[in-house]
Design an enzyme around this catalytic site. Structure first.
Site, PDB file in Angstrom:
ATOM      1  CE  LYS A 261      -1.063   2.110   3.516  1.00 35.44           C
ATOM      2  NZ  LYS A 261      -1.430   2.598   4.854  1.00 35.44           N
ATOM      3  CB  CYS A 329     -18.633   5.394   5.198  1.00 35.41           C
ATOM      4  SG  CYS A 329     -19.028   3.635   5.196  1.00 35.41           S
ATOM      5  CB  CYS A 336     -26.580   5.020   7.216  1.00 36.71           C
ATOM      6  SG  CYS A 336     -25.315   3.722   7.265  1.00 36.71           S
ATOM      7  CB  CYS A 339     -24.702   8.118   3.479  1.00 31.88           C
ATOM      8  SG  CYS A 339     -23.909   7.411   2.017  1.00 31.88           S
ATOM      9  CB  CYS A 347     -25.174   2.013   0.497  1.00 29.49           C
ATOM     10  SG  CYS A 347     -24.025   1.198   1.640  1.00 29.49           S
TER      11      CYS A 347
END
Length: 400
Positions: A261, A329, A336, A339, A347
Site C-alpha cells: 500500500k 462512513c 447512514c 449519506c 448502498c
C-alpha cells in the site's frame, strides 16, 4: 373383662360385613348394581328380595349421560355460531395493492463477473451503477472537509525543499501513518522538519540519534519499530539508491517497514506514476460494504479493483474513500442518515439511523451599563441539538 371365643368371632364377622356393605354401596352407585344389603340378604338365605338383574344395554350409564350432554351443548353452540354468521351482513373489505406500503430495500449488488475474452484473457465486468456511486461519493466529499484533505501524507512535504528531499519526506510520512491518525502524523512530521540537524533530509536522518528520533515521533503508533525502520531505510538509501528513494514498486517494498500500500501510494505521490491502487483499511472496508467484491485482505481488494476500475481513477479512489471513511462512513457508528447513497438505496449495507441529541453549552455575557462601575453577569445556557445519524465514537486509526 374377658370375652369368649364365640364373641370374638362374632365381632370379626360383623366388621367384615360392615366393610363389604360400604364397598358394595359405592359400586352400586357407579355401576347400577345391587347394594351390599341385597347381597347380604341373599347370602343369609332371607329370600325375601330377588337380586335385580344387571342393567340392560338400553339403560344409559352415568358416564354416557355426561358425554351425551357435552355433545348436545357443543352442537347447540355451533348452531348458535352458524346462526350468528348467517345473520351478519358485513363483508370483509379487500385491501388494494396501493394501500399497502412496502419498504423498498436496496438490492444486493452483483459482484463483478469474470469472463474469458477471445484471446483467453480474463475480462472482469464492473459492478452495476459503480459510476453513479463514485460520482455521488465525490459530491459528498466536496461538501465536507476531511483530515486527509489537509494532513494527508502527500501534503506534508515541505515545498521549499529539493525534489529529492520532498520524495524522502513523502516516504517517511507514509511510514509514520500506519496505524496512526492523520493529525498525529502531521504533528510528528512537523517535529522532524523543525528539529532534525540540517533539516528534514537524508543527511539529517543519518545524523540524528535513535533516542532523539524516537522522541520526535513518540506520538505515532508503534514508534519504537518505526524509529528502527527509518534509520535502516536512511542507510539503505545512501548505500544502494544514491541517496534517493527507489522509483519502482519492487525497490520500495524491499525497504524495511514499507508494504504494498505504501509503495503504490508513494509511486503516485512522489514519482507521479500510477502503478497500482493503494488500498488501506477505508478502501478495503467501504468497497466491501458497497458489494463491489467480497475480499478478506487489502491485497485481494487491490487485485479486484485493478481488474476493472479505469486507470485514471487509481490515484483518486484512495483519497476519495479515505476522506469518506473519516467523515461519513466511519468504522464505528456509520452516519447512514447523512449519506446520499443510503437515501437513494444505492448502498446495500445501509443501516437505519435515528437522531442523536447532543448537549451544547452556550455562554451568554450580559453587561449592565446603568451602574457606575459596571457589573458583568455571566450566565450559562444548555441547548439541545439533534444530530441525524448514529452516535459517532472516536476513530481508532487512520491511514493515508
Amino acid at each position: 373383662m374377658r370375652t369368649t371365643r364365640v364373641s370374638q368371632e362374632t365381632k370379626r364377622v360383623a366388621d367384615a360385613l360392615s366393610t363389604s356393605k360400604l364397598r358394595g354401596t359405592r359400586r352400586s352407585i357407579v355401576n347400577g348394581l345391587p347394594s351390599s344389603d341385597d347381597a347380604l340378604d341373599a347370602t343369609e338365605g332371607a329370600g325375601k328380595r330377588d337380586v335385580p338383574s344387571a342393567p340392560s344395554s338400553t339403560a344409559p350409564s352415568l358416564g354416557k349421560r355426561k358425554r351425551d350432554g357435552m355433545s348436545t351443548s357443543i352442537a347447540k353452540a355451533s348452531d348458535e355460531n352458524a346462526a350468528f354468521v348467517r345473520r351478519s351482513s358485513r363483508k370483509v373489505p379487500k385491501l388494494e395493492s396501493d394501500d399497502i406500503k412496502r419498504e423498498v430495500k436496496p438490492k444486493a449488488v452483483r459482484p463483478p463477473k469474470r469472463i474469458k475474452g477471445p484471446n483467453g484473457a480474463l475480462v472482469v465486468d464492473p459492478p452495476p451503477n459503480w459510476e453513479k456511486v463514485y460520482d455521488i461519493t465525490a459530491a459528498m466529499r466536496k461538501r465536507v472537509l476531511a483530515p486527509v484533505d489537509t494532513m494527508g501524507c502527500e501534503n506534508l512535504a515541505e515545498e521549499t525543499r529539493s525534489p529529492r528531499d520532498r520524495r524522502l519526506q513523502t516516504l517517511v510520512a507514509l511510514m509514520l501513518s500506519s496505524q496512526t491518525k492523520d493529525t498525529v502524523t502531521a504533528v510528528a512530521m512537523k517535529n522532524l522538519q523543525d528539529s532534525l540537524p540540517g533539516g528534514f533530509c537524508l543527511e539529517g536522518l543519518l545524523e540524528v540519534e535513535p533516542e532523539e528520533l524516537n522522541l520526535l515521533i513518540g506520538k505515532v503508533g508503534f514508534h519504537n519499530n518505526k524509529t528502527k525502520f527509518i534509520k535502516a531505510v536512511a542507510v539503505i538509501l545512501r548505500d544502494q539508491f544514491a541517496g534517493d528513494i527507489p522509483d519502482t514498486i519492487e525497490g520500495l517494498v524491499s525497504l524495511p517497514g514499507v508494504g504494498p500500500k505504501m509503495a503504490y501510494l508513494c509511486m503516485s505521490a512522489a514519482w507521479g506514476r500510477d502503478e497500482g491502487i493503494g488500498v488501506d483499511v477505508h478502501v478495503h472496508r467501504i468497497t466491501n460494504l458497497w458489494g463491489w467484491h467480497k475480499t478478506s485482505t487489502p491485497e485481494q481488494t487491490r487485485a479486484e479493483l485493478e481488474a476493472w476500475l479505469p486507470r485514471e481513477k487509481w490515484h483518486a479512489i484512495n483519497h476519495l474513500l479515505v476522506g469518506f471513511g473519516q467523515t461519513i462512513c466511519l468504522p464505528i457508528g456509520r452516519r447512514c442518515g447523512e449519506c446520499d447513497l443510503a437515501k437513494q438505496k444505492l448502498c446495500p449495507s445501509a443501516v437505519a439511523s435515528s437522531p442523536v441529541k447532543r448537549r451544547v453549552k452556550k455562554e451568554v455575557v450580559i453587561k449592565v451599563d446603568d451602574l457606575e462601575d459596571g457589573v458583568v453577569v455571566k450566565t450559562e445556557e444548555m441547548a439541545v441539538q439533534e444530530d441525524v445519524g448514529i452516535k459517532v465514537e472516536p476513530e481508532v486509526e487512520d491511514d493515508c
